[in-house]
Design an enzyme around this catalytic site. Sequence first.
Site, PDB file in Angstrom:
ATOM      1  N   ASN A  34       0.828  -1.213   0.000  1.00 43.37           N
ATOM      2  CA  ASN A  34       0.000   0.000   0.000  1.00 43.37           C
ATOM      3  C   ASN A  34       0.859   1.259   0.000  1.00 43.37           C
ATOM      4  O   ASN A  34       0.537   2.233  -0.678  1.00 43.37           O
ATOM      5  CB  ASN A  34      -0.943   0.028   1.211  1.00 43.37           C
ATOM      6  N   ASP A  43      -6.908  -1.445  -2.120  1.00 47.21           N
ATOM      7  CA  ASP A  43      -8.303  -1.834  -1.946  1.00 47.21           C
ATOM      8  C   ASP A  43      -8.767  -2.715  -3.109  1.00 47.21           C
ATOM      9  O   ASP A  43      -9.456  -3.717  -2.913  1.00 47.21           O
ATOM     10  CB  ASP A  43      -9.192  -0.594  -1.823  1.00 47.21           C
ATOM     11  N   GLU A  71      -6.742  -6.637   6.447  1.00 45.67           N
ATOM     12  CA  GLU A  71      -6.190  -7.374   5.308  1.00 45.67           C
ATOM     13  C   GLU A  71      -6.239  -8.881   5.530  1.00 45.67           C
ATOM     14  O   GLU A  71      -5.487  -9.624   4.928  1.00 45.67           O
ATOM     15  CB  GLU A  71      -4.743  -6.931   5.066  1.00 45.67           C
TER      16      GLU A  71
END
Length: 157
Positions: A34, A43, A71
Amino acid sequence: RALDAFITGMRQRTSVDVGMCVMMVDIDHLKDFNDRRGHQYGDYVLKTIASTLAKSLSDREGDVVYRYGGEEFVIVVNNIQPEQRASIGQRLCDEVRKLGIKNPANDTGLLTISVGASPVTGIDKVYSVENLIDEADKAMYEAKRGGRNRVVVRGDQ
């Protein structure tokens, strides 16, 4: 919410079926992914992995994938034989790796998952879904400590 509803329903049962197995799945190095690729892409990747996990189990009626935390995923697998526990987890790892999503933070260079499994192994023991999730979580962290991109199945609780 769906996982909460499942847990609530399981609390109302007097027993958990032998052959049920709870798997905890965590995406390896997603934070670094990320940070490098952005949270919007992260996402998208979460949704892609959720879909991949579900498709990987589509040949098994009654197995369900739940999102758990940021996650992680909890998978409830039913009617599983002892020799299938690791192989189903490995199939999940293989299918995620086959997506070919690049992740330079990972040793393989690809996005991978770690899987921990906690099976119901005997009718003479008292099981709760919460306990199975906790044991699967411990197994998943053991898989991460063992190098990630792998499956660890907990023994008899």
